[in-house]
Structures are given as structure tokens and as C-alpha cells.
Design an enzyme around this catalytic site. Sequence first.
Site, PDB file in Angstrom:
ATOM      1  N   ASP A  38       0.863  -1.169   0.000  1.00 61.38           N
ATOM      2  CA  ASP A  38       0.000   0.000   0.000  1.00 61.38           C
ATOM      3  C   ASP A  38       0.910   1.233   0.000  1.00 61.38           C
ATOM      4  O   ASP A  38       2.108   1.138   0.295  1.00 61.38           O
ATOM      5  CB  ASP A  38      -0.887  -0.048   1.252  1.00 61.38           C
ATOM      6  CG  ASP A  38      -1.709   1.205   1.426  1.00 61.38           C
ATOM      7  OD1 ASP A  38      -2.331   1.644   0.448  1.00 61.38           O
ATOM      8  OD2 ASP A  38      -1.729   1.754   2.544  1.00 61.38           O
ATOM      9  N   ASP A  40      -0.181   5.134   0.945  1.00 60.32           N
ATOM     10  CA  ASP A  40      -0.424   6.092   2.030  1.00 60.32           C
ATOM     11  C   ASP A  40      -0.484   5.384   3.376  1.00 60.32           C
ATOM     12  O   ASP A  40      -1.234   4.423   3.556  1.00 60.32           O
ATOM     13  CB  ASP A  40      -1.738   6.829   1.783  1.00 60.32           C
ATOM     14  CG  ASP A  40      -1.700   7.659   0.520  1.00 60.32           C
ATOM     15  OD1 ASP A  40      -1.089   8.734   0.549  1.00 60.32           O
ATOM     16  OD2 ASP A  40      -2.270   7.218  -0.499  1.00 60.32           O
ATOM     17  N   ASP A 219      -1.862  -0.416   5.821  1.00 61.51           N
ATOM     18  CA  ASP A 219      -2.183   0.227   7.104  1.00 61.51           C
ATOM     19  C   ASP A 219      -3.666   0.419   7.352  1.00 61.51           C
ATOM     20  O   ASP A 219      -4.069   0.712   8.480  1.00 61.51           O
ATOM     21  CB  ASP A 219      -1.514   1.607   7.169  1.00 61.51           C
ATOM     22  CG  ASP A 219      -2.253   2.637   6.323  1.00 61.51           C
ATOM     23  OD1 ASP A 219      -2.428   2.392   5.110  1.00 61.51           O
ATOM     24  OD2 ASP A 219      -2.672   3.668   6.874  1.00 61.51           O
TER      25      ASP A 219
END
Length: 268
Positions: A38, A40, A219
Amino acid sequence: MSDTLAPGTGIHESDDSAALVDKLTLLSRESRLLVALDFDGTLAPEVDDPLRARALPEARAAIFRLLALPNTRVALISGRAMSSLEQVANMPDEVLLVGSHGVEFRLDSPDTTLDLDTVELEQVEALSEVLEDVAAGLDQVWVETKPAGFALHTRLATDKDSRVAHMQALSETQAEIAGLTVREGKNVIEFSVRSATKGEALLHLKEYTKATAVFYAGDDVTDEDAFAVLRPRDFGLKSGPGKTIAEFRVADPREVAGVLSLLATLRR
């Protein structure tokens, strides 16, 4: 915690970190490895303006080291639209890109794969009108355009306006458009006329790269779909707080970069 296990990686000595390093060592020996990430909150610290997000220098350095290794592919799987992901990630063509949670793919070609039919295009237009009306009535609430839908962002809004935005968006979109895919993340709620998950995207990439094992780091809530498809030989890494089914967790993007650096060292 005592001294770090690998200088410069930020991985500290503990029972959990010892298990992490042991599993990472096994992963590094795989014949064909896919490292999927991922963006961000995983490679890049979260910022108020999404267009200002950038991967940490140490994360970029680790990715470039991994790219230089044989039988090792690197991919980014993001909720961002492909155009936004390409802009903020600024990765070489060898990095495979997945945007909009798996609606868009850029593999070993400069072209992005996406096809919406007439009905889907009409739904996108209707969805745009609804969400723009919601955002127009609230401060610091804005709409991000995506190829198959939109994201309603509330990071800078007050808690009250954020709650109102989410409630209105859910109620009004459901009343206007049937069969939407809705995903709620951190300070954002996304609506898409096409169902796609990061888990489906990860499986597609694993098949495409013929990987014998996968490393995945993320996240957010949407990354749990990717963690859910990992197999025993794979490696799941959660960045930051929150519930997760990932096998391992680190505190932030800087520690993700440390794990990626150690993986590159072990695989070399």
C-alpha cells in the site's frame, strides 16, 4: 527493547521481532517473490493534502534495492486513482501499479486497464451529483474523482461535519444508485460502481508474476482484504494501530522501510 537486530532497519530485539526476522528470512529464499505495498500510511506518512504525499526516502531506497534483485517483483496496490498514484509514487516502470482498490491496473505496459460499460458510466454521473451536493453543504469536506467512483474526504472537517457527511452520503447514494460498493477508511468513505478489493488485486498480481510467495504491507481497513488472501508461506505486515489479521505489525512507515531494507539484504 535492546539493540536493533539489523543496523539501520529500526527492527528491535524482542520475541515478536525475532519471529518477524525468522519469517522474513524464509521468505527471502523463495524462488519468485512478489513484494506488494500500500502507499499512504505504509510507504508515505499521511498528510492533509493527498497530492503532497511522498514515500520516505528510505522506503524508496529499499524498493530500488528489491527491484535490482533477480526473480523479485514490486507492486503498489492503492485506493488512489491510477493518475494520482503515478504522480505521488513516481516509481520506475518496473513497479506494477494497481489503483482504485483493483479497478485499474498498470502492469508491464504504460497503458492502464479499465473498461466501464454504459450503465456504469451513467451510475458514475449520478454518484457524482449526489456526493458533490453532500460536500457543498459542509466545510472541509471534498470529493476525489476516481475512474469507477468517488471518495468523500473528511480529514480536515470537524467531527460533527465528518459524521454528517458520512450519514448523508450513505443514505443518499443508497436511495439513488443500487449495487454500489462502499468502503470506509480513515477519514474517507469511498463509493464505486464496480466491486474490486485489494485481495482480488493481490491474487491477480501473484498469478501474473508467477510468485511462489508474497510480502504484503498495508495500514488501512481496506488492506485487510489483502491480508485475508495470504497463504502460510506469505508475509503480512500491518503499519500502525488498529485491528488486523496480519501476522506482523510495525509502528509506522519508517519501520516498514526498515523491514523492506532487511528483506532486500536477506534476499541479496
